[in-house]
Design a protein around this motif. Sequence first.
Motif, PDB file in Angstrom:
ATOM      1  N   UNK A  38      55.535  52.334  24.062  1.00 21.01           N
ATOM      2  CA  UNK A  38      55.169  52.924  22.774  1.00 21.01           C
ATOM      3  C   UNK A  38      56.241  52.594  21.743  1.00 21.01           C
ATOM      4  N   UNK A  39      55.827  52.072  20.617  1.00 19.79           N
ATOM      5  CA  UNK A  39      56.730  51.748  19.524  1.00 19.79           C
ATOM      6  C   UNK A  39      56.353  52.601  18.314  1.00 19.79           C
ATOM      7  N   UNK A  40      57.310  53.333  17.784  1.00 23.59           N
ATOM      8  CA  UNK A  40      57.082  54.218  16.639  1.00 23.59           C
ATOM      9  C   UNK A  40      57.551  53.541  15.360  1.00 23.59           C
ATOM     10  N   UNK A  41      56.694  53.574  14.340  1.00 23.10           N
ATOM     11  CA  UNK A  41      56.991  52.949  13.057  1.00 23.10           C
ATOM     12  C   UNK A  41      56.808  53.971  11.936  1.00 23.10           C
ATOM     13  N   UNK A  42      57.464  53.683  10.822  1.00 22.39           N
ATOM     14  CA  UNK A  42      57.276  54.452   9.591  1.00 22.39           C
ATOM     15  C   UNK A  42      56.962  53.483   8.465  1.00 22.39           C
ATOM     16  N   UNK A  43      55.832  53.710   7.802  1.00 22.05           N
ATOM     17  CA  UNK A  43      55.444  52.895   6.647  1.00 22.05           C
ATOM     18  C   UNK A  43      55.683  53.710   5.378  1.00 22.05           C
ATOM     19  N   UNK A  44      56.459  53.139   4.456  1.00 21.57           N
ATOM     20  CA  UNK A  44      56.800  53.829   3.205  1.00 21.57           C
ATOM     21  C   UNK A  44      55.754  53.462   2.150  1.00 21.57           C
ATOM     22  N   UNK A  45      54.779  54.360   2.011  1.00 23.69           N
ATOM     23  CA  UNK A  45      53.604  54.104   1.185  1.00 23.69           C
ATOM     24  C   UNK A  45      53.690  54.943  -0.091  1.00 23.69           C
ATOM     25  N   UNK A  46      53.049  54.459  -1.145  1.00 21.50           N
ATOM     26  CA  UNK A  46      53.004  55.183  -2.414  1.00 21.50           C
ATOM     27  C   UNK A  46      51.550  55.488  -2.760  1.00 21.50           C
ATOM     28  N   UNK A  47      51.286  56.764  -3.066  1.00 25.55           N
ATOM     29  CA  UNK A  47      49.961  57.207  -3.474  1.00 25.55           C
ATOM     30  C   UNK A  47      49.933  57.336  -4.994  1.00 25.55           C
ATOM     31  N   UNK A  62      53.408  58.632  -5.963  1.00 27.57           N
ATOM     32  CA  UNK A  62      54.139  59.603  -5.139  1.00 27.57           C
ATOM     33  C   UNK A  62      54.423  58.965  -3.774  1.00 27.57           C
ATOM     34  N   UNK A  63      55.690  58.960  -3.310  1.00 25.57           N
ATOM     35  CA  UNK A  63      56.028  58.302  -2.046  1.00 25.57           C
ATOM     36  C   UNK A  63      55.777  59.191  -0.830  1.00 25.57           C
ATOM     37  N   UNK A  64      55.211  58.605   0.203  1.00 31.91           N
ATOM     38  CA  UNK A  64      54.987  59.293   1.469  1.00 31.91           C
ATOM     39  C   UNK A  64      55.371  58.374   2.620  1.00 31.91           C
ATOM     40  N   UNK A  65      55.821  58.987   3.707  1.00 28.61           N
ATOM     41  CA  UNK A  65      56.089  58.261   4.955  1.00 28.61           C
ATOM     42  C   UNK A  65      54.901  58.429   5.892  1.00 28.61           C
ATOM     43  N   UNK A  66      54.308  57.314   6.293  1.00 35.73           N
ATOM     44  CA  UNK A  66      53.180  57.321   7.214  1.00 35.73           C
ATOM     45  C   UNK A  66      53.691  56.918   8.594  1.00 35.73           C
ATOM     46  N   UNK A  67      53.663  57.851   9.539  1.00 34.19           N
ATOM     47  CA  UNK A  67      54.089  57.541  10.897  1.00 34.19           C
ATOM     48  C   UNK A  67      52.986  56.841  11.671  1.00 34.19           C
ATOM     49  N   UNK A  68      53.295  55.695  12.252  1.00 38.81           N
ATOM     50  CA  UNK A  68      52.347  54.918  13.047  1.00 38.81           C
ATOM     51  C   UNK A  68      52.939  54.685  14.440  1.00 38.81           C
ATOM     52  N   UNK A  69      52.080  54.738  15.443  1.00 36.74           N
ATOM     53  CA  UNK A  69      52.521  54.455  16.810  1.00 36.74           C
ATOM     54  C   UNK A  69      51.692  53.316  17.389  1.00 36.74           C
ATOM     55  N   UNK A  70      52.391  52.314  17.894  1.00 38.38           N
ATOM     56  CA  UNK A  70      51.755  51.176  18.553  1.00 38.38           C
ATOM     57  C   UNK A  70      51.974  51.309  20.050  1.00 38.38           C
ATOM     58  N   UNK A  71      50.888  51.314  20.819  1.00 35.25           N
ATOM     59  CA  UNK A  71      50.962  51.435  22.277  1.00 35.25           C
ATOM     60  C   UNK A  71      50.540  50.131  22.933  1.00 35.25           C
ATOM     61  N   UNK A  72      51.339  49.697  23.892  1.00 34.78           N
ATOM     62  CA  UNK A  72      51.059  48.471  24.648  1.00 34.78           C
ATOM     63  C   UNK A  72      50.734  48.870  26.086  1.00 34.78           C
ATOM     64  N   UNK A  73      49.559  48.475  26.574  1.00 30.93           N
ATOM     65  CA  UNK A  73      49.129  48.810  27.939  1.00 30.93           C
ATOM     66  C   UNK A  73      49.079  47.530  28.770  1.00 30.93           C
ATOM     67  N   UNK A  74      49.594  47.623  29.985  1.00 26.09           N
ATOM     68  CA  UNK A  74      49.547  46.484  30.901  1.00 26.09           C
ATOM     69  C   UNK A  74      49.641  47.009  32.330  1.00 26.09           C
ATOM     70  N   UNK A  75      49.290  46.160  33.283  1.00 27.87           N
ATOM     71  CA  UNK A  75      49.379  46.549  34.698  1.00 27.87           C
ATOM     72  C   UNK A  75      50.514  45.849  35.425  1.00 27.87           C
ATOM     73  N   UNK A  76      51.263  44.997  34.731  1.00 30.09           N
ATOM     74  CA  UNK A  76      52.481  44.441  35.322  1.00 30.09           C
ATOM     75  C   UNK A  76      53.519  44.257  34.218  1.00 30.09           C
TER      76      UNK A  76
END
Length: 256
Positions: free
Chosen positions: A182-191, A107-121
């Motif tokens: 912040x970068x938003x991704x979608x992984x197309x996964x199958x269960x 069964x196909x599902x979309x898994x939403x993932x968010x990658x956050x990058x932190x820096x001071x400059x």
Amino acid sequence: MFNGKHFYNQTLKKTVAVFGTLFNNIKIVKQGAGEMRVPIAYGPRKKFLARIESDTKDNSIAIKLPRMSFEITDISFDTESKLNKFNKRVLPVSGDETKSNVVNQSVPYNIGMQLNIYAKNQDDVLQIFEQILPTFAPEYTVAIKDMEGPGTVTDVPVVLTGTSIQDDYEGDFQTRRSIIYALDFTMKVRFAGGVSEGKIIRIVDTFFYSDTENRATLKTNNPTGEENVRIAVDASDEPPLDDTDTITTTFGFDHG
């Protein structure tokens, strides 16, 4: 629906591990400090922001920047990738040619993932940002083992769906500046479900007939002498056939 048989394919666990592995070897160059690897960890964005904004008291050490974090943000059904639920995948059993493993359609599902990058400059965060973007155009496909059953390899697209920037440059001189990309991704996964044992078809009995106009006369015996009659196969015939490993298939041809 639920037969009480336990199974656990570790689909979400593998998905999180693969996503983090994609970004665990990003490096930046700082003037006077040389090259350094950017650490990454799984965790909610609010927790990391709380640590960044907290004061350093009681000899505690503030979180080191730059760094990255990622988390699951959404799980939704993928209607565009849905296949027939009656499909089955037959997998061989290692060391036993008489048996097979059967897995029902995943069964196909979309898994939403968010990658956050932190820096001071800005220079640090832009070095990380520009190393990620060229890889996704807008997707990058990875292969994950054993996601749809033992011995399987499933291609999982990782799609970059959007980016956002937050720069807290306002405030007094004692407030620590934090830049967040912040970068938003979608992984197309199958269960996939559990694995059941299947039988191997060893013999196929096929009958061809040419008179397509008299297909209705096809019978298991021939008492009247009609054309296109399939005579029943006895158990004593060679090779011996039985109900568990025999399929009788009928084809019609019109030769004109």
